[in-house]
Design an enzyme around this catalytic site. Structure first.
Site, PDB file in Angstrom:
ATOM      1  N   GLY A  14     -27.659  26.404 -28.923  1.00  0.00           N
ATOM      2  CA  GLY A  14     -26.655  27.038 -29.773  1.00  0.00           C
ATOM      3  C   GLY A  14     -26.476  28.515 -29.455  1.00  0.00           C
ATOM      4  N   ARG A  18     -23.630  33.998 -35.437  1.00  0.00           N
ATOM      5  CA  ARG A  18     -23.806  34.902 -36.585  1.00  0.00           C
ATOM      6  C   ARG A  18     -24.820  36.017 -36.325  1.00  0.00           C
ATOM      7  NH1 ARG A  18     -25.261  30.907 -41.046  1.00  0.00           N
ATOM      8  NH2 ARG A  18     -25.250  32.710 -42.424  1.00  0.00           N
ATOM      9  N   GLN A  78     -27.348  21.862 -21.569  1.00  0.00           N
ATOM     10  CA  GLN A  78     -26.289  21.276 -22.391  1.00  0.00           C
ATOM     11  C   GLN A  78     -25.105  22.237 -22.297  1.00  0.00           C
ATOM     12  OE1 GLN A  78     -26.591  21.468 -26.657  1.00  0.00           O
ATOM     13  NE2 GLN A  78     -25.507  19.520 -26.948  1.00  0.00           N
ATOM     14  N   ASN A 227     -30.477  32.581 -38.563  1.00  0.00           N
ATOM     15  CA  ASN A 227     -29.062  32.557 -38.183  1.00  0.00           C
ATOM     16  C   ASN A 227     -28.434  33.933 -38.098  1.00  0.00           C
ATOM     17  OD1 ASN A 227     -28.657  29.605 -38.129  1.00  0.00           O
ATOM     18  ND2 ASN A 227     -29.236  29.788 -40.273  1.00  0.00           N
ATOM     19  N   TYR A 370     -47.951  56.160  -8.143  1.00  0.00           N
ATOM     20  CA  TYR A 370     -46.643  55.716  -7.679  1.00  0.00           C
ATOM     21  C   TYR A 370     -46.076  56.745  -6.721  1.00  0.00           C
ATOM     22  CZ  TYR A 370     -41.855  53.876  -8.127  1.00  0.00           C
ATOM     23  OH  TYR A 370     -40.620  53.344  -7.899  1.00  0.00           O
TER      24      TYR A 370
END
Ligand code: UD1
Ligand code: CA
Length: 447
Positions: A14, A18, A78, A227, A370
């Site tokens: 899904g 919202r 899907q 949701n 680094y």
């Protein structure tokens, strides 16, 4: 535990429109990990033989996150979200050859407990649906139960007034035998109010095939789905409240529980002490008796017994602190192992390093790990003394029992027991300070 092997199908296709987000809903974080990680973690307790996550919206990102959380999980795509039944149809090819119980979960429902899943997996009915008595049944599917068990699930949109009065509703979690699922899943139709293929129709189809369906219930709090952002925030609060209560119950001291933030997998031993305003990201283990002082941020690290951290320290992924290590204020440690008894008191960065036992790291030390392109390692032996403000330009090794002078820039290896001084030699100019100040003041007067 159930007798039969278990396969999980986690529905996560899904969009979650919202949420008002470009991020797929199940990748929003709860307790430091993507939502879908919670369903996977609960499912893991069943020791599943297969895990299939059905992804759709943002499938690439969802697949990547899922693989990181659960390398054995497989992703079914899907492309169009035609309903929960259609979603399960997409998972079926990945269940080929699997015999046992299939449990369907939602990726956006994070609080299902392992105990509840075990009840479902161990139930003898052909189809078992997880239901709950809803305080407000709202738009949930209604569970129609008689003396002969669960008859059918009626979606809110399709329900008449009388059916809408039923307060026993569908959580969405369902368990059934793989062979029955294979037999029925192709029979779903989308002739209903939503025009979707409803997974819930399996109940009626199973009954028509002479099989039995039943409901197992749980507390509504377990079935909370996310949701909206507001629901996510509320779920985070609920998650944290429970994590804090669990920590206290397990014998962890939290000086001010409401200010300590946990991740899903935070593990803290008994008699550890956690000060105010401490944040645990994912992957932290704190052994019994360690102390984390206020205002620390920890992630992907391990703190052994007797160690003290903070206040104001940051432990990043790969920080491993041995027993009785002391890490003080404004210290950052990444991907570094500190053996027993190491002290790093103040204002230091240790990255990609190994520090031998009982070594003392002076204030302001930095591993220059680094070079702008690659990361390099710093190795420091046991019982060494790194003077304040030492720059360790990696790759570099400082031997056991060695020392570095304060302010040194160490670019070459230091042998065991040697003292390395790598800074400009000091020269004193007698009286020059007084003469210089006088000259500067005169210049200011003249303006
Ligand atoms: C579903 C149930 C309902 C139940 C409710 C609980 C059906 C038909 N209805 O309704 O009985 O009370 O959940 O919250 O099953 N999903 C996909 N692909 C799809 C559709 C959905 O992956 O095509 C996923 C969603 O991402 C979500 C879950 O399935 O995680 C549930 O989908 P949602 O649309 O929220 O179902 P509801 O209509 O709420
Ligand atoms: Ca829903």
């Amino acid at each position: 535990m159930s007798q039969k092997p278990v396969a999980l199908i986690v529905l996560a296709a899904g969009q979650g429109s919202r949420m008002q987000s470009d991020l797929p809903k199940v990748l929003h974080r709860l307790g430091g990990v993507p939502l879908v990680g919670h369903a996977l973690a609960a499912g893991r307790s069943l020791d599943p033989a297969r895990i299939v996550v059905v992804a759709g919206h943002g499938a690439g990102a969802v697949g990547k996150a899922v693989k990181k959380l659960e390398p054995e999980a497989q992703i079914a795509l899907q492309e169009q979200q035609l309903g929960t039944g259609h979603a399960v149809q997409q998972a079926m090819p990945l269940l080929e050859g699997f015999a046992g119980k299939v449990i369907v979960l939602y990726g956006d429902t994070p609080f299902i407990s392992p105990e509840t899943l075990e009840k479902l997996a161990g139930h003898s009915s052909d189809v078992v649906v997880l239901g709950f008595e809803a305080a407000d049944p709202g738009r949930y599917g209604r569970l129609v139960v008689t003396g002969e068990g669960l008859q059918r699930i009626v979606e809110f949109k399709d329900a008449d007034e009388a059916t809408r009065q039923i307060a026993l509703v569908n959580s969405g979690v369902m368990a059934l035998d793989a062979d029955l699922l294979h037999q029925l899943i192709g029979q779903l139709s989308n002739e209903n109010a939503a025009g979707e293929y409803y997974l819930t129709d399996l109940v009626q189809l199973a009954r028509q095939a002479g099989r039995r369906a039943d409901v197992v219930t749980c507390d509504e709090s377990e079935t909370l789905g996310i949701n909206t952002r507001a629901e996510l925030a509320a779920a985070e609060a609920a998650f944290q409240a429970r994590a804090r209560a669990d920590a206290l119950e397990n014998g962890v001291t939290l000086s001010d529980p409401a200010t300590v933030w946990f991740a899903l997998d935070t593990a803290i031993g008994r008699d550890a002490v956690i000060g105010q305003n401490v944040v645990f990201g994912p992957g932290v283990t704190i052994e019994s008796g360690a102390e984390i002082l206020p205002f620390c941020h920890l992630e992907g690290c391990h703190v052994a017994s007797g160690a003290t951290v903070g206040p104001f320290a940051r432990l990043r992924p790969g920080a491993e602190l041995g027993g009785d290590v002391h890490v003080g204020n404004f210290v950052e440690i990444k991907n570094s192992v500190l053996d027993e008894g190491v002290k790093v008191g103040h204002l230091t960065y240790l990255g990609d390093a190994h520090i031998g036992e009982f070594t003392n790291i002076g204030a302001g030390t930095i591993t220059c790990n680094y070079d702008g392109v690659m990361k390099h390692r710093t190795e420091i032996g046991a019982n060494a003394f790194i003077g304040s403000d030492t720059m360790l330009v990696a790759p570099v090794r400082v031997g056991a029992g060695a020392m570095t002078g304060s302010g040194s820039v160490i670019t070459q290896d230091v042998p065991d027991e040697a003292l390395a001084v790598a800074r400009a030699r000091q020269s004193n100019k007698p009286g020059l300070a007084t003469r210089l100040m006088a000259a500067l003041r005169a210049k200011k007067e003249a303006r």
